[in-house]
Design a protein around this motif. Structure first.
Motif, PDB file in Angstrom:
ATOM      1  N   MET A  18       0.830  -1.208   0.000  1.00  0.00           N
ATOM      2  CA  MET A  18       0.000   0.000   0.000  1.00  0.00           C
ATOM      3  C   MET A  18       0.866   1.260   0.000  1.00  0.00           C
ATOM      4  O   MET A  18       0.603   2.217  -0.738  1.00  0.00           O
ATOM      5  N   LYS A  19       1.924   1.259   0.825  1.00  0.00           N
ATOM      6  CA  LYS A  19       2.766   2.459   0.897  1.00  0.00           C
ATOM      7  C   LYS A  19       3.544   2.646  -0.398  1.00  0.00           C
ATOM      8  O   LYS A  19       3.666   3.770  -0.895  1.00  0.00           O
ATOM      9  N   LEU A  20       4.076   1.553  -0.958  1.00  0.00           N
ATOM     10  CA  LEU A  20       4.840   1.670  -2.200  1.00  0.00           C
ATOM     11  C   LEU A  20       3.960   2.179  -3.332  1.00  0.00           C
ATOM     12  O   LEU A  20       4.383   3.045  -4.115  1.00  0.00           O
ATOM     13  N   ASP A  21       2.738   1.686  -3.428  1.00  0.00           N
ATOM     14  CA  ASP A  21       1.808   2.160  -4.464  1.00  0.00           C
ATOM     15  C   ASP A  21       1.525   3.651  -4.294  1.00  0.00           C
ATOM     16  O   ASP A  21       1.487   4.401  -5.275  1.00  0.00           O
ATOM     17  N   ALA A  22       1.332   4.081  -3.035  1.00  0.00           N
ATOM     18  CA  ALA A  22       1.053   5.499  -2.764  1.00  0.00           C
ATOM     19  C   ALA A  22       2.258   6.368  -3.111  1.00  0.00           C
ATOM     20  O   ALA A  22       2.117   7.450  -3.692  1.00  0.00           O
ATOM     21  N   MET A  23       3.460   5.888  -2.762  1.00  0.00           N
ATOM     22  CA  MET A  23       4.680   6.649  -3.059  1.00  0.00           C
ATOM     23  C   MET A  23       4.899   6.769  -4.567  1.00  0.00           C
ATOM     24  O   MET A  23       5.291   7.823  -5.067  1.00  0.00           O
ATOM     25  N   LYS A  24       4.645   5.672  -5.307  1.00  0.00           N
ATOM     26  CA  LYS A  24       4.795   5.710  -6.768  1.00  0.00           C
ATOM     27  C   LYS A  24       3.806   6.700  -7.380  1.00  0.00           C
ATOM     28  O   LYS A  24       4.151   7.436  -8.313  1.00  0.00           O
ATOM     29  N   HIS A  25       2.590   6.716  -6.845  1.00  0.00           N
ATOM     30  CA  HIS A  25       1.570   7.629  -7.371  1.00  0.00           C
ATOM     31  C   HIS A  25       1.960   9.067  -7.121  1.00  0.00           C
ATOM     32  O   HIS A  25       1.830   9.932  -7.994  1.00  0.00           O
ATOM     33  N   GLN A  26       2.463   9.340  -5.900  1.00  0.00           N
ATOM     34  CA  GLN A  26       2.915  10.694  -5.581  1.00  0.00           C
ATOM     35  C   GLN A  26       4.065  11.106  -6.498  1.00  0.00           C
ATOM     36  O   GLN A  26       4.107  12.236  -6.985  1.00  0.00           O
ATOM     37  N   ALA A  27       5.018  10.175  -6.699  1.00  0.00           N
ATOM     38  CA  ALA A  27       6.184  10.481  -7.536  1.00  0.00           C
ATOM     39  C   ALA A  27       5.771  10.770  -8.976  1.00  0.00           C
ATOM     40  O   ALA A  27       6.293  11.695  -9.606  1.00  0.00           O
ATOM     41  N   SER A  28       4.818   9.994  -9.493  1.00  0.00           N
ATOM     42  CA  SER A  28       4.382  10.205 -10.882  1.00  0.00           C
ATOM     43  C   SER A  28       3.699  11.556 -11.037  1.00  0.00           C
ATOM     44  O   SER A  28       3.857  12.218 -12.056  1.00  0.00           O
ATOM     45  N   ARG A  29       2.976  11.973 -10.007  1.00  0.00           N
ATOM     46  CA  ARG A  29       2.331  13.286 -10.077  1.00  0.00           C
ATOM     47  C   ARG A  29       3.359  14.406 -10.046  1.00  0.00           C
ATOM     48  O   ARG A  29       3.214  15.416 -10.735  1.00  0.00           O
ATOM     49  N   ARG A  30       4.427  14.209  -9.227  1.00  0.00           N
ATOM     50  CA  ARG A  30       5.481  15.225  -9.166  1.00  0.00           C
ATOM     51  C   ARG A  30       6.207  15.316 -10.507  1.00  0.00           C
ATOM     52  O   ARG A  30       6.555  16.396 -10.970  1.00  0.00           O
ATOM     53  N   VAL A  31       6.446  14.162 -11.131  1.00  0.00           N
ATOM     54  CA  VAL A  31       7.108  14.134 -12.443  1.00  0.00           C
ATOM     55  C   VAL A  31       6.253  14.859 -13.469  1.00  0.00           C
ATOM     56  O   VAL A  31       6.742  15.680 -14.244  1.00  0.00           O
ATOM     57  N   ASP A  32       4.951  14.576 -13.482  1.00  0.00           N
ATOM     58  CA  ASP A  32       4.047  15.222 -14.438  1.00  0.00           C
ATOM     59  C   ASP A  32       4.051  16.738 -14.236  1.00  0.00           C
ATOM     60  O   ASP A  32       4.083  17.504 -15.201  1.00  0.00           O
ATOM     61  N   LEU A  33       4.036  17.164 -12.965  1.00  0.00           N
ATOM     62  CA  LEU A  33       4.007  18.593 -12.663  1.00  0.00           C
ATOM     63  C   LEU A  33       5.306  19.259 -13.085  1.00  0.00           C
ATOM     64  O   LEU A  33       5.310  20.326 -13.693  1.00  0.00           O
ATOM     65  N   THR A  34       6.422  18.604 -12.806  1.00  0.00           N
ATOM     66  CA  THR A  34       7.726  19.173 -13.148  1.00  0.00           C
ATOM     67  C   THR A  34       7.902  19.260 -14.657  1.00  0.00           C
ATOM     68  O   THR A  34       8.390  20.259 -15.195  1.00  0.00           O
ATOM     69  N   CYS A  35       7.502  18.218 -15.354  1.00  0.00           N
ATOM     70  CA  CYS A  35       7.606  18.215 -16.812  1.00  0.00           C
ATOM     71  C   CYS A  35       6.781  19.345 -17.419  1.00  0.00           C
ATOM     72  O   CYS A  35       7.196  20.011 -18.359  1.00  0.00           O
ATOM     73  N   ALA A  36       5.596  19.567 -16.839  1.00  0.00           N
ATOM     74  CA  ALA A  36       4.711  20.598 -17.363  1.00  0.00           C
ATOM     75  C   ALA A  36       5.273  21.990 -17.098  1.00  0.00           C
ATOM     76  O   ALA A  36       5.134  22.900 -17.914  1.00  0.00           O
ATOM     77  N   GLN A  37       5.969  22.158 -15.945  1.00  0.00           N
ATOM     78  CA  GLN A  37       6.430  23.488 -15.560  1.00  0.00           C
ATOM     79  C   GLN A  37       7.782  23.839 -16.173  1.00  0.00           C
ATOM     80  O   GLN A  37       7.996  24.943 -16.638  1.00  0.00           O
ATOM     81  N   VAL A  38       8.732  22.899 -16.150  1.00  0.00           N
ATOM     82  CA  VAL A  38      10.086  23.238 -16.593  1.00  0.00           C
ATOM     83  C   VAL A  38      10.575  22.377 -17.753  1.00  0.00           C
ATOM     84  O   VAL A  38      11.693  22.527 -18.214  1.00  0.00           O
ATOM     85  N   GLY A  39       9.766  21.434 -18.181  1.00  0.00           N
ATOM     86  CA  GLY A  39      10.095  20.685 -19.379  1.00  0.00           C
ATOM     87  C   GLY A  39      11.147  19.623 -19.242  1.00  0.00           C
ATOM     88  O   GLY A  39      11.793  19.263 -20.210  1.00  0.00           O
ATOM     89  N   HIS A  40      11.376  19.090 -18.027  1.00  0.00           N
ATOM     90  CA  HIS A  40      12.295  17.953 -17.894  1.00  0.00           C
ATOM     91  C   HIS A  40      11.787  17.012 -16.815  1.00  0.00           C
ATOM     92  O   HIS A  40      10.997  17.389 -15.958  1.00  0.00           O
ATOM     93  N   LYS A  41      12.313  15.817 -16.848  1.00  0.00           N
ATOM     94  CA  LYS A  41      11.867  14.790 -15.914  1.00  0.00           C
ATOM     95  C   LYS A  41      12.486  15.005 -14.541  1.00  0.00           C
ATOM     96  O   LYS A  41      13.649  15.371 -14.421  1.00  0.00           O
ATOM     97  N   LEU A  42      11.689  14.753 -13.514  1.00  0.00           N
ATOM     98  CA  LEU A  42      12.157  14.907 -12.136  1.00  0.00           C
ATOM     99  C   LEU A  42      13.189  13.833 -11.802  1.00  0.00           C
ATOM    100  O   LEU A  42      12.986  12.659 -12.044  1.00  0.00           O
ATOM    101  N   ASP A  43      14.369  14.261 -11.301  1.00  0.00           N
ATOM    102  CA  ASP A  43      15.393  13.320 -10.871  1.00  0.00           C
ATOM    103  C   ASP A  43      15.115  12.902  -9.436  1.00  0.00           C
ATOM    104  O   ASP A  43      14.520  13.626  -8.668  1.00  0.00           O
ATOM    105  N   GLY A  44      15.610  11.740  -9.063  1.00  0.00           N
ATOM    106  CA  GLY A  44      15.449  11.293  -7.678  1.00  0.00           C
ATOM    107  C   GLY A  44      15.477   9.788  -7.591  1.00  0.00           C
ATOM    108  O   GLY A  44      15.453   9.084  -8.601  1.00  0.00           O
ATOM    109  N   LYS A  45      15.528   9.299  -6.355  1.00  0.00           N
ATOM    110  CA  LYS A  45      15.578   7.859  -6.145  1.00  0.00           C
ATOM    111  C   LYS A  45      14.226   7.230  -6.453  1.00  0.00           C
ATOM    112  O   LYS A  45      13.191   7.863  -6.337  1.00  0.00           O
TER     113      LYS A  45
END
Length: 312
Positions: A138-165
């Motif tokens: 449950m936690k891993l699924d939630a973390m992946k969902h949060q990360a994908s939303r951050r990536v989508d937001l970052t891509c939309a704002q600055v045009g590159h993929k979010l780096d991170g673990k």
């Protein structure tokens, strides 16, 4: 003649008579006393809430001192509140015959609520394998969902993929387990409930359980039949063979029964005496511990005698 005076903005009465401390306090989360009947369990809550000895001790403490640490809940669109953290305190409050309990109400999305719910329970010392398995998932699924939303937001704002673990790396660090071990626990969620219960009851070890999780659901049901008819549970090597035959499409109920009917090496190496067999050789006052000590002493004396006989 125009006035040279600057426009003065008057403070409100509340601002004039409130302190900085009071204004900061207004921003803090408030603890509310909420009726127990309005607090509902978190959806798919993976942690078992049992009326065991520890629960009774918690209930006694709440009866005497009340709930010392507030629970956390979020508004339920269908009415009342969904508990995020505090399920055991809620049950203990019911046993203590309380009508309300202190709760901090937060507006949380599903992912944030799931992570708080899991984190608040993973601190417990004794967790069942099933609890750990579903909590990690449950936690891993939630973390992946949060990360994908951050990536989508970052891509939309600055045009590159979010780096991170990766989420799994972060989870491994947080819970102090290897990525491989976390994956093995999560794999256990593929077991049917009856097999998962046997893992919780330590009738099936974790490593064989991991291998059995690769069996199809209908094969797992048949395995229950084979284990019952042979009165045996699979060892690691047996579980690995069951998995291999399943992946090859050759696993049948008859084959399961043959495998489960094999005599394990551990059984061949074990010598078992029933208490009825031993009891006739000892006084009625002897405890099992004293019987064992006496047997060891007699065996040691017998061994020394054999050694002396061999030396002659």
């Amino acid at each position: 003649m125009k006035s040279s005076a600057k426009k003065i903005e008057l403070a409100s009465v509340d601002d004039l008579f409130s302190t900085e401390e009071g204004r900061q306090d207004a921003k803090l989360e408030k603890i509310q006393e909420i009726p127990l009947s309005e607090l509902h369990s978190f959806k798919n809550h993976p942690f078992k809430v049992k009326d065991d000895e520890a629960m009774m001790e918690t209930a006694d403490s709440i009866k005497q001192y009340g709930v010392l640490v507030p629970a956390i809940a979020r508004p339920d669109p269908e009415g009342g509140y969904e508990l995020v953290a505090g399920h055991r305190r809620h049950r203990a409050s019911e046993l203590a015959e309380k009508e309300t309990m202190p709760v901090i109400v937060r507006d949380l999305d599903d992912d944030a609520a799931t992570i708080i719910m899991v984190d608040s329970n993973l601190q417990r010392e004794s967790l069942l394998p099933s609890e750990r398995a579903f909590a990690y998932k449950m936690k891993l699924d939630a973390m992946k969902h949060q990360a994908s939303r951050r990536v989508d937001l970052t891509c939309a704002q600055v045009g590159h993929k979010l780096d991170g673990k990766k989420s799994r790396d972060i989870l491994a660090e947080q819970v102090g387990q290897s990525k491989n071990q976390i994956q093995r626990y999560i794999r256990l969620t593929e077991l049917i409930p009856e097999l998962m219960d046997m893992v919780d009851e330590k009738k099936i070890a974790l490593n064989p359980a991991y291998e059995l999780s690769f069996l199809k659901k209908e094969e797992q049901v048949d395995l229950l039949d084979a284990m019952d008819s042979e009165q045996a549970t699979p060892s690691l090597s047996q579980a690995q063979r069951l998995k291999k035959y399943s992946q090859e499409g050759h696993l049948t109920l008859d084959m399961m029964r043959v495998i489960m009917g094999e005599e394990k090496k551990s059984d061949l190496d074990r010598v078992t005496f029933t208490s009825d067999t031993l009891r006739k050789y000892f006084p009625k006052s002897y405890t099992p511990q004293r019987m064992q000590e006496t047997i060891i002493k007699l065996l040691e004396a017998w061994q020394k005698k054999r050694q002396r006989d061999q030396e002659r």
